[in-house]
Design an enzyme around this catalytic site. Structure first.
Site, PDB file in Angstrom:
ATOM      1  N   LYS A 124     -23.455 -31.003 109.335  1.00 27.53           N
ATOM      2  CA  LYS A 124     -23.580 -31.167 107.737  1.00 27.53           C
ATOM      3  C   LYS A 124     -22.031 -31.188 107.188  1.00 27.53           C
ATOM      4  CE  LYS A 124     -27.065 -31.326 104.864  1.00 27.53           C
ATOM      5  NZ  LYS A 124     -28.511 -31.655 104.992  1.00 27.53           N
ATOM      6  N   ASP A 164     -27.762 -36.321 101.113  1.00 29.45           N
ATOM      7  CA  ASP A 164     -28.572 -35.056 100.850  1.00 29.45           C
ATOM      8  C   ASP A 164     -28.400 -34.762  99.333  1.00 29.45           C
ATOM      9  OD1 ASP A 164     -29.556 -32.329 102.413  1.00 29.45           O
ATOM     10  OD2 ASP A 164     -28.249 -31.522 100.784  1.00 29.45           O
TER      11      ASP A 164
HETATM   12  P1  NDP Z   1     -31.332 -35.113  95.168  1.00 28.91           P
HETATM   13  O1  NDP Z   1     -30.051 -35.020  94.631  1.00 28.91           O
HETATM   14  O2  NDP Z   1     -31.998 -36.313  95.214  1.00 28.91           O
HETATM   15  O3  NDP Z   1     -32.278 -34.014  94.187  1.00 28.91           O
HETATM   16  C1  NDP Z   1     -31.933 -32.748  94.227  1.00 28.91           C
HETATM   17  C2  NDP Z   1     -33.094 -32.047  93.253  1.00 28.91           C
HETATM   18  O4  NDP Z   1     -32.948 -30.672  93.120  1.00 28.91           O
HETATM   19  C3  NDP Z   1     -32.947 -32.645  91.761  1.00 28.91           C
HETATM   20  O5  NDP Z   1     -33.921 -32.765  90.935  1.00 28.91           O
HETATM   21  C4  NDP Z   1     -31.797 -31.418  91.278  1.00 28.91           C
HETATM   22  O6  NDP Z   1     -31.731 -31.442  89.867  1.00 28.91           O
HETATM   23  C5  NDP Z   1     -32.483 -30.311  91.950  1.00 28.91           C
HETATM   24  N1  NDP Z   1     -31.274 -29.052  92.114  1.00 28.91           N
HETATM   25  C6  NDP Z   1     -30.184 -29.392  93.005  1.00 28.91           C
HETATM   26  N2  NDP Z   1     -29.658 -28.342  93.229  1.00 28.91           N
HETATM   27  C7  NDP Z   1     -30.262 -27.375  92.297  1.00 28.91           C
HETATM   28  C8  NDP Z   1     -29.966 -26.107  91.656  1.00 28.91           C
HETATM   29  N3  NDP Z   1     -28.928 -25.392  92.065  1.00 28.91           N
HETATM   30  N4  NDP Z   1     -30.687 -25.415  90.859  1.00 28.91           N
HETATM   31  C9  NDP Z   1     -32.001 -26.234  90.591  1.00 28.91           C
HETATM   32  N5  NDP Z   1     -32.104 -27.403  90.730  1.00 28.91           N
HETATM   33  C10 NDP Z   1     -31.216 -28.099  91.598  1.00 28.91           C
HETATM   34  O7  NDP Z   1     -31.560 -34.426  96.586  1.00 28.91           O
HETATM   35  P2  NDP Z   1     -32.489 -34.459  97.538  1.00 28.91           P
HETATM   36  O8  NDP Z   1     -33.899 -34.608  97.046  1.00 28.91           O
HETATM   37  O9  NDP Z   1     -32.209 -35.113  98.750  1.00 28.91           O
HETATM   38  O10 NDP Z   1     -32.595 -32.982  98.259  1.00 28.91           O
HETATM   39  C11 NDP Z   1     -33.523 -31.929  97.931  1.00 28.91           C
HETATM   40  C12 NDP Z   1     -33.478 -30.805  98.937  1.00 28.91           C
HETATM   41  O11 NDP Z   1     -33.997 -31.429 100.036  1.00 28.91           O
HETATM   42  C13 NDP Z   1     -32.153 -30.151  99.436  1.00 28.91           C
HETATM   43  O12 NDP Z   1     -32.330 -28.803  99.646  1.00 28.91           O
HETATM   44  C14 NDP Z   1     -31.831 -30.866 100.536  1.00 28.91           C
HETATM   45  O13 NDP Z   1     -31.077 -30.423 101.524  1.00 28.91           O
HETATM   46  C15 NDP Z   1     -33.246 -31.070 101.262  1.00 28.91           C
HETATM   47  N6  NDP Z   1     -33.509 -32.058 102.135  1.00 28.91           N
HETATM   48  C16 NDP Z   1     -33.152 -33.358 101.929  1.00 28.91           C
HETATM   49  C17 NDP Z   1     -33.417 -34.529 102.880  1.00 28.91           C
HETATM   50  C18 NDP Z   1     -33.064 -36.065 102.574  1.00 28.91           C
HETATM   51  O14 NDP Z   1     -33.347 -36.698 103.392  1.00 28.91           O
HETATM   52  N7  NDP Z   1     -32.453 -36.329 101.516  1.00 28.91           N
HETATM   53  C19 NDP Z   1     -33.832 -34.393 104.229  1.00 28.91           C
HETATM   54  C20 NDP Z   1     -34.186 -32.841 104.399  1.00 28.91           C
HETATM   55  C21 NDP Z   1     -34.095 -32.038 103.517  1.00 28.91           C
HETATM   56  P3  NDP Z   1     -30.314 -31.688  89.132  1.00 28.91           P
HETATM   57  O15 NDP Z   1     -30.330 -33.288  89.124  1.00 28.91           O
HETATM   58  O16 NDP Z   1     -30.525 -31.063  87.731  1.00 28.91           O
HETATM   59  O17 NDP Z   1     -29.248 -31.015  89.752  1.00 28.91           O
HETATM   60  O1  2IT Z   2     -31.235 -31.792 105.508  1.00 31.59           O
HETATM   61  C1  2IT Z   2     -31.353 -32.941 106.033  1.00 31.59           C
HETATM   62  O2  2IT Z   2     -32.277 -32.916 107.019  1.00 31.59           O
HETATM   63  C2  2IT Z   2     -30.919 -34.148 105.555  1.00 31.59           C
HETATM   64  N1  2IT Z   2     -30.275 -34.110 104.606  1.00 31.59           N
HETATM   65  C3  2IT Z   2     -30.996 -35.629 106.382  1.00 31.59           C
HETATM   66  C4  2IT Z   2     -30.244 -35.410 107.549  1.00 31.59           C
HETATM   67  C5  2IT Z   2     -30.238 -37.091 108.118  1.00 31.59           C
HETATM   68  O3  2IT Z   2     -29.477 -37.200 108.913  1.00 31.59           O
HETATM   69  O4  2IT Z   2     -30.983 -38.001 107.684  1.00 31.59           O
END
Ligand code: NDP
Ligand code: 2IT
Length: 446
Positions: A124, A164
């Site tokens: 990561k 992410d």
């Molecule tokens: P995005 O940046 O697309 O969205 C993040 C969302 O979470 C936004 O709505 C954001 O609000 C909110 N957020 C982030 N940080 C905070 C905080 N400290 N407090 C409150 N709200 C917060 O990210 P993703 O949707 O990609 O990721 C969301 C979660 O899913 C994370 O934990 C990530 O690690 C996990 N994840 C993502 C994957 C992927 O493929 N993208 C795969 C597996 C897990 P704001 O815009 O106001 O910051």
């Molecule tokens: O937390 C996660 O699994 C991710 N942000 C996606 C990782 C990936 O390699 O697609």
């Protein structure tokens, strides 16, 4: 705790006392491995190595803002474990990023990627850069500077970053452009989550959210139930939340909340397809705040500086960030009749919240199992890049669904192996760990 497990934990606390997120993720896993080591003591030999990253890279990221000021951020890449495949995992751009956060995420990624059944190791990276309020040009200059250093350390057979929090299609595009320029070769498989015009996979943007809904469907199916007709809470409004909402709707559920760091929106009528399209345009193109959803749709209300966990519903999908559900939130969920929690985000529930779920026998899909669809589909993107082929939407989606079913099954079986049936947290930790540990033992002491 077994002595080897306790000693491993104490050693990490001594070495890196200032990494609370990493300690939290590690302790949760070690509690499960304690059950395994008690029954299968050979696994103890791997513990002291698996908690130590193979390599940690930290670097300066200088860039110029729109007023020509020099800005400096810190870049990270933790290459945690390559026993079963090249390091694989996302990049997070958020002001809260530090080494503890990146190490917790990379450690989770080792077990998550193992659970997918595909040959990918764990890593990561990211930066404390905040993309919010920045112009496209500023984001591009930052990504170019970040990649100028990161490029020394990654490649399609060594380490493959993806998105992410704060890293989506726009950022991956800029990062890929700079990598290609530096490498003077077209190595499509170096990053995943790419645009469809330059080596991306269909369904990769949808994969984490869809996969999370598929996982919840499996949990419910094992109890003779389904998402059909369920009232659902979702937090977050980014990549994972958007496609989780879309798939829960498609499976007959009704999502009534979303959130961002400014508060949450409640829409009791349900966030239907048209409203979901509005949300995607709002977040991915206009980069606005969720409150605008409540301005646009009658019946929806915005509640500032609050989380959605006090609303009555059948099921909850935390899809924003770590530790967003604490014990009090978990107690509210229980009080209001919630029967299950399925984690789209990484480690969104505090350990105390998980205790509340267990005490009240809620179904619990831990993040490393429930959100593994993103990484899994990234590995499918890598396969397509190697083949120089592009698979159809239907093909990738069917593979994703099968992978999520298999992960659920593997977690159920591993939980039974240690005498904790129905505990998918122990099951996921143990199933993910054993494959990596078996490979590490085959490789000798490296
Ligand atoms: P995005 O940046 O697309 O969205 C993040 C969302 O979470 C936004 O709505 C954001 O609000 C909110 N957020 C982030 N940080 C905070 C905080 N400290 N407090 C409150 N709200 C917060 O990210 P993703 O949707 O990609 O990721 C969301 C979660 O899913 C994370 O934990 C990530 O690690 C996990 N994840 C993502 C994957 C992927 O493929 N993208 C795969 C597996 C897990 P704001 O815009 O106001 O910051
Ligand atoms: O937390 C996660 O699994 C991710 N942000 C996606 C990782 C990936 O390699 O697609």
């Amino acid at each position: 705790m077994q002595r080897a497990v306790e000693e491993t934990y104490q050693q990490v606390l001594r070495r890196d006392p200032d990494q609370p997120e990493f300690h939290q993720a590690l302790l949760e896993v070690l509690r499960s491995l304690d059950l395994l080591v008690e029954r299968e003591p050979d696994y103890a030999a791997v513990l002291s190595r698996i908690v130590e990253p193979e390599r940690v890279i930290m670097f300066r990221v200088p860039w110029q803002d729109r007023d020509d000021n020099i800005r400096v951020n810190r870049g990270f890449r933790t290459q945690f474990n390559s026993a079963i495949g090249p390091y694989k995992g996302g990049l997070r751009f958020h002001p809260s990023v530090n080494l503890s956060v990146i190490k917790f995420l990379a450690f989770e990624q080792i077990l998550k990627n193992s659970l997918t059944g595909l040959p990918i190791g764990g890593g990561k990276g990211g930066s404390d850069f905040d993309p919010k309020g920045k112009t496209d040009s500023e984001v591009m200059r930052f990504c170019q500077s970040f990649m100028t250093e990161l490029a020394h350390h990654i490649g399609p057979n060594t380490d493959i970053p993806a998105g992410d929090i704060g890293v989506g299609a726009r950022e991956i595009g800029y990062l890929f452009g700079q990598f290609k320029r530096l490498r003077k070769a077209y190595e499509a498989g170096v990053l995943t989550g790419k645009g469809l015009s330059y080596g991306g996979s269909l369904i990769r943007p949808e994969a984490t959210g869809y996969g999370c809904a598929y996982f919840a469907e499996e949990m419910l199916k094992s109890r003779g139930d389904s998402l059909d007709g369920k009232k659902v809470l979702v937090s977050g409004s980014g990549n994972v939340a958007q496609f989780c909402i879309e798939k829960v709707n498609a499976l007959g559920g009704r999502c009534i909340t979303m959130s961002d760091s400014s508060g949450y929106v409640l829409d009791e009528d349900g966030i239907d397809t048209e409203k979901c399209e509005f949300l995607m345009a709002l977040k991915n193109e206009r980069r606005g705040r969720v409150s605008e959803y409540a301005d646009k749709f009658k019946g929806a209300k915005f509640v500032p500086n609050a989380k959605p966990w006090g609303i009555a519903a059948d099921f909850a999908f935390p899809c924003a960030t770590q530790n967003e559900v604490d014990a009090e939130d978990a107690a509210s969920l229980v009080k209001n009749g919630c029967r299950g929690v399925c984690e789209g985000a990484n480690m969104p529930s505090t350990p105390e919240a998980v205790e509340v779920y267990n005490e009240h026998r809620l179904m619990f899909g831990p993040g490393k199992a429930a959100n593994a669809g993103g990484g899994a589909t990234s590995a499918l993107e890598m396969s397509q890049n190697s083949q120089r082929m592009m698979w159809s939407r239907e093909d990738v989606d069917a593979r994703l669904r099968k992978i999520m079913t298999n992960i659920h099954e593997a977690a159920v079986q591993a939980a039974e192996r240690v005498g904790m049936p129905d505990n998918l947290l122990h099951g996921a930790n143990i199933a993910g760990f054993t494959k990596v540990a078996d490979a590490m033992m085959s490789h000798g002491i490296v």
